[in-house]
Design a protein around this motif. Structure first.
Motif, PDB file in Angstrom:
ATOM      1  N   UNK A   1       0.850  -1.181   0.000  1.00 13.43           N
ATOM      2  CA  UNK A   1       0.000   0.000   0.000  1.00 13.43           C
ATOM      3  C   UNK A   1       0.894   1.242   0.000  1.00 13.43           C
ATOM      4  N   UNK A   2       2.071   1.087   0.626  1.00 15.60           N
ATOM      5  CA  UNK A   2       3.031   2.180   0.761  1.00 15.60           C
ATOM      6  C   UNK A   2       4.408   1.556   0.919  1.00 15.60           C
ATOM      7  N   UNK A   3       5.441   2.261   0.511  1.00 17.10           N
ATOM      8  CA  UNK A   3       6.797   1.724   0.616  1.00 17.10           C
ATOM      9  C   UNK A   3       7.709   2.744   1.279  1.00 17.10           C
ATOM     10  N   UNK A   4       8.553   2.280   2.188  1.00 18.45           N
ATOM     11  CA  UNK A   4       9.461   3.175   2.911  1.00 18.45           C
ATOM     12  C   UNK A   4      10.888   2.668   2.722  1.00 18.45           C
ATOM     13  N   UNK A   5      11.799   3.548   2.340  1.00 19.24           N
ATOM     14  CA  UNK A   5      13.199   3.144   2.219  1.00 19.24           C
ATOM     15  C   UNK A   5      13.918   3.496   3.506  1.00 19.24           C
ATOM     16  N   UNK A   6      14.521   2.497   4.124  1.00 19.74           N
ATOM     17  CA  UNK A   6      15.216   2.693   5.386  1.00 19.74           C
ATOM     18  C   UNK A   6      16.624   3.235   5.129  1.00 19.74           C
ATOM     19  N   UNK A   7      17.183   4.008   6.076  1.00 21.18           N
ATOM     20  CA  UNK A   7      18.545   4.515   5.911  1.00 21.18           C
ATOM     21  C   UNK A   7      19.581   3.407   5.679  1.00 21.18           C
TER      22      UNK A   7
ATOM     23  N   UNK B   1      19.221   0.918   3.724  1.00 23.98           N
ATOM     24  CA  UNK B   1      19.070   0.340   2.392  1.00 23.98           C
ATOM     25  C   UNK B   1      17.908  -0.633   2.275  1.00 23.98           C
ATOM     26  N   UNK B   2      17.342  -1.048   3.401  1.00 21.83           N
ATOM     27  CA  UNK B   2      16.168  -1.938   3.357  1.00 21.83           C
ATOM     28  C   UNK B   2      14.991  -1.229   2.712  1.00 21.83           C
ATOM     29  N   UNK B   3      14.169  -2.005   2.052  1.00 20.38           N
ATOM     30  CA  UNK B   3      12.879  -1.471   1.604  1.00 20.38           C
ATOM     31  C   UNK B   3      11.801  -2.121   2.458  1.00 20.38           C
ATOM     32  N   UNK B   4      10.996  -1.280   3.083  1.00 20.19           N
ATOM     33  CA  UNK B   4       9.919  -1.775   3.931  1.00 20.19           C
ATOM     34  C   UNK B   4       8.605  -1.571   3.185  1.00 20.19           C
ATOM     35  N   UNK B   5       7.921  -2.669   2.899  1.00 19.43           N
ATOM     36  CA  UNK B   5       6.622  -2.594   2.240  1.00 19.43           C
ATOM     37  C   UNK B   5       5.517  -2.639   3.286  1.00 19.43           C
TER      38      UNK B   5
END
Ligand SMILES: *[C@@H]1O[C@H](CO)[C@@H](O)[C@H](O)[C@H]1NC(C)=O
Ligand SMILES: *[C@@H]1O[C@H](CO)[C@@H](O)[C@H](O)[C@H]1NC(C)=O
Ligand SMILES: *[C@@H]1O[C@H](CO)[C@@H](O)[C@H](O)[C@H]1NC(C)=O
Length: 406
Positions: free
Chosen positions: A44-50, A52-56
């Motif tokens: 629904x939304x995606x966040x890029x962590x400092x 380098x991880x991508x959190x969906x």
């Protein structure tokens, strides 16, 4: 004539070889794609962590759990119906403990009715021995210090420094775990600190629920300290996985991503940070719930995933585990905990404090007798203790290779 024939044969063989290599590569690409599609649900939304991880942020009803055939009609339970009762003796107070968060929170949060899931990347799968085994433990990693032949344990390279209780029925466990970033010498090794909820005999059908923090270059592609969970109902063979890397665990929290980095970490001789983990069994539904800190109920493992643990646990363990990949030569310098021995004490050695169990009557309480175990105390050691402030506690860990552990 004979030479020309040999030459043509050679060319034909080479061509076939190249062709089959090409096919194998194409097959692997396809397998990787399919597996990524299975693991990574549409966000629904995606966040890029400092880091380098991508959190969906995936809608709660689209998470991987619902790929499980037994969960097709499952209604998500959005909060536990029961919590363990605290017994009278106070073992909780730690007002001055600063709270630990996850790194990706710096760049955003997941909306309600979604769950944050660390996205699996192509590289993650390619690091695994086989695509299908990504997120699973290697067969040999049975973490059974007590009944298993110790030669076997030594042979597999897994080393523990743990406290344990056994000989009763357990319905949960809790501890507050000091957080560090141990050094890992080789990428195929790991270092973790966790609690184990174990059921059954320690054979092929061992049931296990595990949660804590780990550094695992193979699993995550870096040396970060990450929150993780694990489960299996057949001694790490066909069932179970880390985090949400297979269908089973049902997540409800929109705050915490399993497998994501946690911070801050403890400093040697400086600030100390710790995380609390509570795992308990719903006395009615039988699901095993997990809570992180005081605020975050992460979700639950449905009872049907397990055989022995569908009833109760027969052993609880708290402590560290590392892999020493050098079985023949020198011990590797992969650290456990802070990388320092228990004798060094607070601020230097790593600890578990307020070690507790949940009993048959759903009471969270200090265990009566806590044993300790380590395969080779000159590499990694453990010491237990008890006081008013910390209840049952252990200091554990070590540097791996040193003069006593060649
Ligand atoms: C789910 O519900 C459908 C319709 O009620 C039923 O036919 C099916 O057997 C159920 N599946 C499971 C796994 O319970
Ligand atoms: C992880 O640590 C090892 C040794 O401590 C180092 O060689 C390696 O480069 C590190 N990996 C990453 C991705 O930082
Ligand atoms: C494991 O191997 C080491 C080194 O060979 C040995 O000193 C130790 O006693 C062994 N541990 C067990 C539990 O057998």
């Amino acid at each position: 004539m004979a030479t020309r024939l040999t030459f043509s044969l050679l060319v034909a063989t080479l061509a076939l070889l190249l062709l089959s290599c090409g096919r194998a590569a194409a097959r692997q690409r396809l397998e990787v794609q399919r597996h990524l599609k299975r693991l990574n649900k549409p966000p629904v939304k995606t966040i890029t962590s400092p880091d380098g991880d991508i959190i969906d942020c995936v809608h709660v009803s689209h998470q991987p759990a619902f790929d499980h055939p037994f969960l097709k009609n499952h209604t998500v339970q959005m909060r536990p119906a029961f919590y363990p009762e605290r017994t009278a003796n106070k073992v909780e107070s730690h007002k001055n403990s600063p709270s630990i968060a996850q790194l990706w929170h710096r760049n955003g949060r997941c909306p309600e009715n979604t769950v944050p899931i660390r996205r699996t990347k192509r590289e993650d799968l390619l690091r695994a021995s086989s695509v299908k085994r990504y997120g699973r433990k290697k067969h040999k990693s049975i973490s059974m210090p007590l009944t298993v032949d110790s030669d076997l344990l030594n042979e597999s390279g897994h080393q523990h420094a743990i406290a344990y209780v056994e000989g009763d029925r357990y319905y949960g466990a809790k501890a507050t775990i000091n957080v560090w970033q141990p050094k890992i010498q080789q990428t195929n090794e790991f270092s973790l600190s966790q609690l184990w909820i174990l059921g059954g005999s320690f054979g092929q059908d061992l049931n296990s629920i595990e949660a804590g923090w780990q550094v695992s270059p193979d699993l995550y592609g870096d040396n970060n300290t990450r929150l993780f969970t694990y489960w299996t109902s057949d001694a790490y063979q066909a069932t179970g996985c880390y985090n949400l890397l297979c269908a089973g665990f049902i997540q409800i929290s929109n705050d915490i991503a399993m497998g994501a980095s946690i911070f801050p970490l403890s400093d040697f001789g400086g600030s100390q940070y710790d995380i609390s983990i509570l795992v308990w069994k719903d006395p009615q539904e039988g699901h095993w719930w997990i809570q992180f800190g005081n605020d975050y109920v992460l979700g639950y493992w449905p009872s049907f995933l397990f055989s022995y643990l569908a009833e109760s646990a027969s052993m609880i363990q708290w402590g560290g585990e590392v892999v020493n990949s050098e079985l023949e030569g020198e011990h590797t310098s992969t650290e456990m905990g802070s990388g320092h021995f228990p004798e060094e004490g607070f601020g230097k050695a790593s600890y578990f404090r307020n070690i507790q169990i949940v009993d048959e009557s759903n009471n969270l309480k200090a265990p009566k007798e806590v044993g300790t175990f380590t395969e080779q105390s000159s590499c990694y050691d453990v010491q237990n203790g008890n006081n008013d402030d910390w209840g049952h506690y252990i200091y554990y860990g070590g540097p791996g290779r040193n003069t006593g552990c060649p």
